[in-house]
Design a protein around this motif. Structure first.
Motif, mmCIF file in Angstrom:
data_model
loop_
_atom_site.group_PDB
_atom_site.id
_atom_site.type_symbol
_atom_site.label_atom_id
_atom_site.label_comp_id
_atom_site.label_asym_id
_atom_site.label_seq_id
_atom_site.Cartn_x
_atom_site.Cartn_y
_atom_site.Cartn_z
ATOM 1 N N TRP A 186 0.825 -1.203 0.000
ATOM 2 C CA TRP A 186 0.000 0.000 0.000
ATOM 3 C C TRP A 186 0.866 1.264 0.000
ATOM 4 O O TRP A 186 0.550 2.253 -0.677
ATOM 5 C CB TRP A 186 -0.926 -0.018 1.217
ATOM 6 C CG TRP A 186 -1.790 1.197 1.361
ATOM 7 C CD1 TRP A 186 -1.583 2.258 2.190
ATOM 8 C CD2 TRP A 186 -3.007 1.469 0.656
ATOM 9 N NE1 TRP A 186 -2.592 3.173 2.053
ATOM 10 C CE2 TRP A 186 -3.485 2.719 1.107
ATOM 11 C CE3 TRP A 186 -3.741 0.784 -0.311
ATOM 12 C CZ2 TRP A 186 -4.652 3.297 0.631
ATOM 13 C CZ3 TRP A 186 -4.911 1.356 -0.793
ATOM 14 C CH2 TRP A 186 -5.357 2.602 -0.325
ATOM 15 N N ASN A 246 -6.090 0.365 -6.968
ATOM 16 C CA ASN A 246 -7.450 -0.157 -7.069
ATOM 17 C C ASN A 246 -7.517 -1.627 -6.652
ATOM 18 O O ASN A 246 -8.484 -2.070 -6.021
ATOM 19 C CB ASN A 246 -7.968 0.006 -8.491
ATOM 20 C CG ASN A 246 -9.436 -0.357 -8.616
ATOM 21 O OD1 ASN A 246 -10.283 0.214 -7.927
ATOM 22 N ND2 ASN A 246 -9.745 -1.320 -9.472
ATOM 23 N N THR A 247 -6.471 -2.394 -6.984
ATOM 24 C CA THR A 247 -6.414 -3.808 -6.582
ATOM 25 C C THR A 247 -6.320 -3.935 -5.062
ATOM 26 O O THR A 247 -6.995 -4.781 -4.450
ATOM 27 C CB THR A 247 -5.222 -4.503 -7.245
ATOM 28 O OG1 THR A 247 -5.355 -4.412 -8.667
ATOM 29 C CG2 THR A 247 -5.139 -5.961 -6.834
ATOM 30 N N LEU A 249 -7.329 -1.800 -2.829
ATOM 31 C CA LEU A 249 -8.547 -1.356 -2.146
ATOM 32 C C LEU A 249 -9.426 -2.538 -1.765
ATOM 33 O O LEU A 249 -10.076 -2.532 -0.712
ATOM 34 C CB LEU A 249 -9.333 -0.404 -3.049
ATOM 35 C CG LEU A 249 -8.782 1.015 -3.232
ATOM 36 C CD1 LEU A 249 -9.633 1.773 -4.250
ATOM 37 C CD2 LEU A 249 -8.731 1.764 -1.917
ATOM 38 N N LYS A 250 -9.445 -3.551 -2.599
ATOM 39 C CA LYS A 250 -10.277 -4.727 -2.351
ATOM 40 C C LYS A 250 -9.745 -5.579 -1.195
ATOM 41 O O LYS A 250 -10.474 -6.422 -0.669
ATOM 42 C CB LYS A 250 -10.362 -5.567 -3.619
ATOM 43 C CG LYS A 250 -10.940 -4.807 -4.813
ATOM 44 C CD LYS A 250 -10.819 -5.609 -6.097
ATOM 45 C CE LYS A 250 -11.295 -4.801 -7.306
ATOM 46 N NZ LYS A 250 -11.117 -5.545 -8.573
ATOM 47 N N GLN A 251 -8.475 -5.354 -0.803
ATOM 48 C CA GLN A 251 -7.870 -6.122 0.278
ATOM 49 C C GLN A 251 -7.988 -5.430 1.643
ATOM 50 O O GLN A 251 -7.656 -6.022 2.666
ATOM 51 C CB GLN A 251 -6.388 -6.369 -0.029
ATOM 52 C CG GLN A 251 -6.133 -7.168 -1.292
ATOM 53 C CD GLN A 251 -6.662 -8.587 -1.173
ATOM 54 O OE1 GLN A 251 -6.645 -9.193 -0.106
ATOM 55 N NE2 GLN A 251 -7.145 -9.126 -2.292
ATOM 56 N N ASN A 288 -13.452 1.072 4.331
ATOM 57 C CA ASN A 288 -14.699 1.284 3.591
ATOM 58 C C ASN A 288 -14.483 2.313 2.486
ATOM 59 O O ASN A 288 -14.943 3.456 2.565
ATOM 60 C CB ASN A 288 -15.792 1.731 4.560
ATOM 61 C CG ASN A 288 -17.147 1.833 3.907
ATOM 62 O OD1 ASN A 288 -17.329 1.416 2.761
ATOM 63 N ND2 ASN A 288 -18.109 2.390 4.628
ATOM 64 N N SER A 289 -13.768 1.911 1.443
ATOM 65 C CA SER A 289 -13.445 2.843 0.355
ATOM 66 C C SER A 289 -14.660 3.194 -0.494
ATOM 67 O O SER A 289 -14.619 4.157 -1.265
ATOM 68 C CB SER A 289 -12.357 2.243 -0.532
ATOM 69 O OG SER A 289 -12.806 1.013 -1.109
ATOM 70 N N GLY A 290 -15.746 2.442 -0.357
ATOM 71 C CA GLY A 290 -16.943 2.711 -1.137
ATOM 72 C C GLY A 290 -17.936 3.636 -0.459
ATOM 73 O O GLY A 290 -19.051 3.833 -0.976
ATOM 74 N N TYR A 298 -20.578 -0.264 8.106
ATOM 75 C CA TYR A 298 -19.131 -0.435 8.100
ATOM 76 C C TYR A 298 -18.464 0.682 8.909
ATOM 77 O O TYR A 298 -17.851 1.589 8.358
ATOM 78 C CB TYR A 298 -18.608 -0.462 6.668
ATOM 79 C CG TYR A 298 -19.184 -1.592 5.850
ATOM 80 C CD1 TYR A 298 -18.911 -2.914 6.182
ATOM 81 C CD2 TYR A 298 -19.999 -1.342 4.749
ATOM 82 C CE1 TYR A 298 -19.443 -3.963 5.442
ATOM 83 C CE2 TYR A 298 -20.528 -2.380 3.996
ATOM 84 C CZ TYR A 298 -20.258 -3.686 4.352
ATOM 85 O OH TYR A 298 -20.782 -4.719 3.626
ATOM 86 N N THR A 431 -12.716 6.479 -6.561
ATOM 87 C CA THR A 431 -13.105 6.549 -7.981
ATOM 88 C C THR A 431 -12.986 7.963 -8.526
ATOM 89 O O THR A 431 -12.772 8.160 -9.729
ATOM 90 C CB THR A 431 -14.547 6.057 -8.154
ATOM 91 O OG1 THR A 431 -15.411 6.781 -7.249
ATOM 92 C CG2 THR A 431 -14.650 4.567 -7.854
#
Length: 441
Positions: A186, A246-247, A249-251, A288-290, A298, A431
């Motif tokens: 990261w 971006n990859t 973020l999912k982790q 919680n990046s979304g 979250y 995003t």
């Protein structure tokens, strides 16, 4: 005839005896025959010293001094007994706690706040003009912890003011190793933080000082935005690193879950309080990046801070909304600007750099530890500092912490103050960085 002979023999014997006596008397070396010499001088009188009689005032003072000495001796003896009893109680409590937690090596440490030591450390920092070394004279009486196991610090009210878990290399789980690798990756894809107050002696309770910063610092999660029209922002990717960013973020949920699991087993009650504060604030968690500006399930620590490359700072109190802070420390191999875990590289490769509670006069001596070190501390309550370290080219020490920051809370509250339909426009999401740079992921 016979009578004559007998008379002659008797006379001869008397004569021999007389002659012997006369010779003995004439012998100057024979003193036995002399009369004893009589000394007519009167015998010397031995002088008898008589102490002067004490006055009533002197007797009173002497009695008072004796009473004070007796009382001091009793106090010392009682203090010794109290310390011994406290030590036995701590040992018994540690054994009981170990049985409850299923851990063999548990250490309980009684600590007391020393404001004078805090001031002396601050003065020493001002004198040297940079972060203190581990062996600075002002730290000569510090108690350092480095034994594997769990250490708890207890104050006068029996509150747990810090907790430390030192995990040897062979006991670090595969999931923990994976988390560490993801965090190091990261830091390759996000922008470095340049304005942390503790690096410049400007944290809570400190006077602004022009001192050099040391090491590198990065963030993960949400913070206050400097962009016009935005209140909260997620830490941004470096240019050219958007795809890997971006990859990763999912982790982030996986990273958060392992931190929360570890914290919950080290200080269960503290963890529950930590979660409750975040949920009451409806605070978006750092993973919680979304988040789009709406309260959701979250919730958690809004930020993770990551440091390496000889990071150190100055004695300070964190400027956070919640006093609870928790983090991990480890050492990695460094080669060509990249970082990897290596069983041959450990904390012993990096000299100095302890984590010190200045007010308690104790800390973690990283150089003498091995493996993974976890720490819970009261960031905004207790003065603490990361001391100066000296790293070789091939190794660096990492430090992390998850917190509920004051700026993150204020940023979230500004978002929630908007109408529900307008909230998303006040949030700088990952995003949005892609859109700004003309990227579609």
């Amino acid at each position: 005839m016979d009578d004559d002979v007998g008379s002659s023999a008797s006379t001869s014997g008397v004569s021999r005896k007389r002659n012997y006596t006369q010779r003995k008397a004439r012998d100057p070396t024979n003193l036995s025959w002399r009369e004893p010499i009589v000394d007519n001088k009167p015998p010397k009188q031995n002088r008898v010293y008589k102490k002067p009689r004490k006055t009533d005032e002197e007797k009173r003072k002497e009695a008072e001094e004796k009473k004070k000495a007796d009382e001091a001796a009793k106090r010392e003896e009682q203090e010794r007994k109290d310390k011994e009893e406290a030590r036995r109680n701590l040992e018994m409590a540690a054994k009981l706690l170990g049985k409850l937690l299923g851990v063999d090596d548990i250490y309980l440490h009684e600590v007391k706040h020393d404001e004078e030591l805090v001031q002396r450390i601050v003065q020493a920092e001002q004198q040297v003009g940079h972060s203190l070394d581990h062996d600075h004279p002002v730290l000569q009486d510090v108690q350092w912890f480095s034994k594997p196991g769990i250490h708890f610090g207890l104050n006068d009210e029996s509150d747990v003011v810090f907790a430390i878990r030192i995990v040897p290399p062979g006991q670090i789980t595969m999931n923990q190793q994976r988390v560490i690798e993801l965090i190091m990756e990261w830091c390759d894809v996000v922008q470095e933080i340049k304005n942390n107050g503790s690096m410049h002696r400007s944290g809570k309770g400190a006077t602004r000082m022009d001192m050099p910063s040391s090491g590198k610092q990065y963030g993960m999660g949400w913070h206050g935005s400097m962009e016009k029209g935005k209140s909260a922002a997620f830490y941004a990717p470096r240019k050219g690193q958007e795809i890997l960013y971006n990859t990763l973020l999912k982790q982030l949920p996986f990273i958060a879950s392992k931190y929360e699991e570890a914290m919950a087993t080290l200080v269960p009650g503290v963890f529950q309080t930590f979660k409750a504060v975040a949920e009451n604030l409806e605070l978006p968690a750092f993973f919680n990046s979304g988040w789009q500006g709406q309260p959701d399930q979250y919730s958690g620590a809004n930020s993770m801070t990551i440091t390496h490359s000889g990071f150190s700072n100055y004695l300070h109190q964190d400027n956070d909304f919640c006093e609870i802070a928790y983090g991990w420390w480890w050492t990695s191999k460094r080669q060509n600007g990249h970082y990897t875990l290596d069983e041959k590289v450990n904390h012993t490769d990096v000299k100095g750099g302890g984590f010190l509670w200045g007010g308690f006069g104790c800390g973690v001596d990283f150089e003498r530890t091995t493996g993974l070190v976890e720490i819970f501390w009261r960031g905004s309550f207790d003065h603490h500092v990361t001391l100066k370290s000296y790293e070789p080219e091939y190794a660096t020490r990492w430090g992390t912490s998850i917190q509920i920051t004051k700026k993150g809370v204020h940023a979230t509250q500004k978002v929630y103050a908007q109408e529900p339909g307008l909230r998303v426009d006040r949030v700088k999401r990952p995003t949005d960085y892609f859109d700004d740079r003309g990227l579609s992921l």
